[in-house]
Design a protein around this motif. Structure first.
Motif, PDB file in Angstrom:
ATOM      1  N   GLU A   1     -18.187 -43.398 -11.086  1.00 52.87           N
ATOM      2  CA  GLU A   1     -19.542 -42.903 -11.306  1.00 52.87           C
ATOM      3  C   GLU A   1     -19.669 -41.425 -10.959  1.00 52.87           C
ATOM      4  O   GLU A   1     -20.682 -40.971 -10.405  1.00 52.87           O
ATOM      5  N   LYS A   2     -18.629 -40.654 -11.302  1.00 58.07           N
ATOM      6  CA  LYS A   2     -18.613 -39.227 -11.047  1.00 58.07           C
ATOM      7  C   LYS A   2     -18.503 -38.457 -12.363  1.00 58.07           C
ATOM      8  O   LYS A   2     -17.945 -38.947 -13.346  1.00 58.07           O
ATOM      9  N   VAL A   3     -19.036 -37.224 -12.354  1.00 52.22           N
ATOM     10  CA  VAL A   3     -18.779 -36.283 -13.443  1.00 52.22           C
ATOM     11  C   VAL A   3     -17.505 -35.535 -13.073  1.00 52.22           C
ATOM     12  O   VAL A   3     -17.473 -34.812 -12.079  1.00 52.22           O
ATOM     13  N   THR A   4     -16.442 -35.731 -13.842  1.00 46.30           N
ATOM     14  CA  THR A   4     -15.164 -35.116 -13.493  1.00 46.30           C
ATOM     15  C   THR A   4     -15.215 -33.606 -13.726  1.00 46.30           C
ATOM     16  O   THR A   4     -16.051 -33.107 -14.492  1.00 46.30           O
ATOM     17  N   PRO A   5     -14.314 -32.853 -13.103  1.00 42.69           N
ATOM     18  CA  PRO A   5     -14.283 -31.403 -13.331  1.00 42.69           C
ATOM     19  C   PRO A   5     -14.115 -31.030 -14.803  1.00 42.69           C
ATOM     20  O   PRO A   5     -14.747 -30.080 -15.275  1.00 42.69           O
ATOM     21  N   ARG A   6     -13.265 -31.762 -15.534  1.00 46.18           N
ATOM     22  CA  ARG A   6     -13.065 -31.442 -16.947  1.00 46.18           C
ATOM     23  C   ARG A   6     -14.348 -31.652 -17.741  1.00 46.18           C
ATOM     24  O   ARG A   6     -14.722 -30.816 -18.577  1.00 46.18           O
ATOM     25  N   THR A   7     -15.034 -32.753 -17.475  1.00 49.43           N
ATOM     26  CA  THR A   7     -16.277 -33.025 -18.189  1.00 49.43           C
ATOM     27  C   THR A   7     -17.360 -32.029 -17.795  1.00 49.43           C
ATOM     28  O   THR A   7     -18.107 -31.532 -18.653  1.00 49.43           O
ATOM     29  N   ALA A   8     -17.463 -31.697 -16.509  1.00 52.59           N
ATOM     30  CA  ALA A   8     -18.458 -30.721 -16.065  1.00 52.59           C
ATOM     31  C   ALA A   8     -18.221 -29.362 -16.727  1.00 52.59           C
ATOM     32  O   ALA A   8     -19.174 -28.685 -17.152  1.00 52.59           O
ATOM     33  N   ALA A   9     -16.955 -28.950 -16.823  1.00 51.78           N
ATOM     34  CA  ALA A   9     -16.632 -27.669 -17.454  1.00 51.78           C
ATOM     35  C   ALA A   9     -17.005 -27.686 -18.931  1.00 51.78           C
ATOM     36  O   ALA A   9     -17.486 -26.682 -19.485  1.00 51.78           O
ATOM     37  N   MET A  10     -16.805 -28.843 -19.583  1.00 51.82           N
ATOM     38  CA  MET A  10     -17.138 -28.944 -21.001  1.00 51.82           C
ATOM     39  C   MET A  10     -18.647 -28.890 -21.211  1.00 51.82           C
ATOM     40  O   MET A  10     -19.137 -28.245 -22.156  1.00 51.82           O
ATOM     41  N   ILE A  11     -19.401 -29.548 -20.341  1.00 50.43           N
ATOM     42  CA  ILE A  11     -20.862 -29.490 -20.433  1.00 50.43           C
ATOM     43  C   ILE A  11     -21.335 -28.046 -20.270  1.00 50.43           C
ATOM     44  O   ILE A  11     -22.223 -27.584 -20.996  1.00 50.43           O
ATOM     45  N   ALA A  12     -20.735 -27.328 -19.342  1.00 48.61           N
ATOM     46  CA  ALA A  12     -21.107 -25.932 -19.131  1.00 48.61           C
ATOM     47  C   ALA A  12     -20.855 -25.100 -20.384  1.00 48.61           C
ATOM     48  O   ALA A  12     -21.659 -24.219 -20.738  1.00 48.61           O
ATOM     49  N   LYS A  13     -19.767 -25.358 -21.089  1.00 45.72           N
ATOM     50  CA  LYS A  13     -19.478 -24.639 -22.331  1.00 45.72           C
ATOM     51  C   LYS A  13     -20.503 -24.966 -23.413  1.00 45.72           C
ATOM     52  O   LYS A  13     -20.925 -24.098 -24.168  1.00 45.72           O
ATOM     53  N   VAL A  14     -20.878 -26.240 -23.490  1.00 41.72           N
ATOM     54  CA  VAL A  14     -21.901 -26.646 -24.464  1.00 41.72           C
ATOM     55  C   VAL A  14     -23.200 -25.897 -24.185  1.00 41.72           C
ATOM     56  O   VAL A  14     -23.817 -25.314 -25.097  1.00 41.72           O
ATOM     57  N   LEU A  15     -23.630 -25.891 -22.943  1.00 46.12           N
ATOM     58  CA  LEU A  15     -24.884 -25.229 -22.586  1.00 46.12           C
ATOM     59  C   LEU A  15     -24.793 -23.717 -22.809  1.00 46.12           C
ATOM     60  O   LEU A  15     -25.769 -23.086 -23.221  1.00 46.12           O
ATOM     61  N   ALA A  16     -23.623 -23.131 -22.547  1.00 41.21           N
ATOM     62  CA  ALA A  16     -23.448 -21.688 -22.743  1.00 41.21           C
ATOM     63  C   ALA A  16     -23.590 -21.287 -24.202  1.00 41.21           C
ATOM     64  O   ALA A  16     -23.911 -20.130 -24.510  1.00 41.21           O
ATOM     65  N   SER A  17     -23.376 -22.247 -25.108  1.00 42.35           N
ATOM     66  CA  SER A  17     -23.527 -21.967 -26.541  1.00 42.35           C
ATOM     67  C   SER A  17     -24.964 -22.193 -27.019  1.00 42.35           C
ATOM     68  O   SER A  17     -25.227 -22.153 -28.223  1.00 42.35           O
ATOM     69  N   SER A  18     -25.871 -22.442 -26.066  1.00 42.95           N
ATOM     70  CA  SER A  18     -27.292 -22.725 -26.363  1.00 42.95           C
ATOM     71  C   SER A  18     -27.477 -24.042 -27.109  1.00 42.95           C
ATOM     72  O   SER A  18     -28.466 -24.230 -27.828  1.00 42.95           O
TER      73      SER A  18
END
Length: 286
Positions: free
Chosen positions: A20-37
């Protein structure tokens, strides 16, 4: 599809790993998605109080679709955007009809008040037990922990109190059946009642929402607010409560650990949630 304009993801069994954790790889990918607006929207059976910790771990502050589509939550403003309730008469009729067939069921009601109502957001009759245990420590066993939220025993009320107020979701538990078997039983006695019956675990729990309310309708509301067409949405899920969302979205992706019906309905199957399956797909575009 072209790079999506919105990413929608289920939480448990999909975005979160088995711990039930957000892994580092998934967190980094979410950050990239958000950075693209590009908006990243959590779409879950969880109520708002169980979504906030996940959103915080994922770095999200936009909209979330909660309670299987019955509530849209503004994470940044910490407020209800909309909620669709089942009225008390229907709650009572459904419970009594199913109890005639299965006397051992136990029920609970999930509520999403739009204001600081004194009404408890979660109410259970005696004997109801959540098959997930106590995720995030919100509803914890009495006398344990110091985190926020009520002790589980504080939620236990007479059945008339459980069913006596509008609810965004009715939960029905039977310890001797799988969720699929319980859903079949519910469909057999509730034909014509007009409620949506689904499940997000196969451990003897079904979840009922108002007629026409699914994750797809909740996600469609968010997309309308953001002016994003369904065809430009990629959605991820693993259980039957994700089916309508995956079918509605332009590209529906099932996790390798998904329920068989979800695997069949999806446009694509990615890796398991233990292998960052969501991130693996999003890395194509972001």
């Amino acid at each position: 599809m072209d790079r999506p304009k919105l990413v929608a993801s289920d939480v448990d069994g999909t975005l979160l790993d088995p711990l039930e954790k957000v892994t580092p790889r998934t967190a980094a990918m979410i950050a990239k998605v958000l950075a693209s607006s590009t908006p990243f929207v959590l779409v879950t059976g969880r109520p708002p109080r169980w979504v906030t910790p996940v959103a915080r771990a994922a770095g999200l502050s936009g909209y979330a679709v909660c309670t299987n589509g019955a509530a849209v939550w503004d994470l940044g403003a910490d407020r209800v955007v909309s909620a669709r309730d089942v009225d008390p008469l229907q709650l009572g009729d459904v419970t009594h009809a199913l109890r005639r067939l299965l006397p051992d069921i136990r029920v609970a009601a999930e509520r999403t008040p739009a204001d600081s109502s004194s009404l408890a957001v979660f109410a259970t009759e005696p004997g109801f037990r959540n098959p997930w245990g106590h995720p995030t420590g919100i509803d914890r066993p009495k006398g344990t922990g110091t985190g926020g939220g009520m002790d589980v025993e504080d939620n236990v009320v007479p059945i008339a109190e459980v069913l006596g107020h509008p609810a965004t979701k009715l939960l029905i538990r039977h310890h001797g059946l799988t969720s699929g078997e319980l859903a079949d039983a519910a469909h057999s006695v509730l034909n014509g009642a007009g409620l949506e019956v689904t499940y997000s675990t196969d451990r003897g729990l079904i979840e009922l929402s108002a007629a026409g309310v699914t994750k797809a309708t909740g996600l469609a509301e968010v997309c309308e607010l953001l002016d994003i067409p369904a065809a430009r949405v990629v959605a991820f899920g693993d259980m039957p409560n994700d089916l309508e969302m995956l079918r509605w979205s332009g590209h529906g992706v099932a996790m390798a650990n998904a329920h068989g019906d979800v695997l069949t309905a999806a446009d694509e199957v990615t890796a398991r949630n233990s292998e960052d399956g969501v991130a693996q797909i999003l890395e194509r575009w972001f």
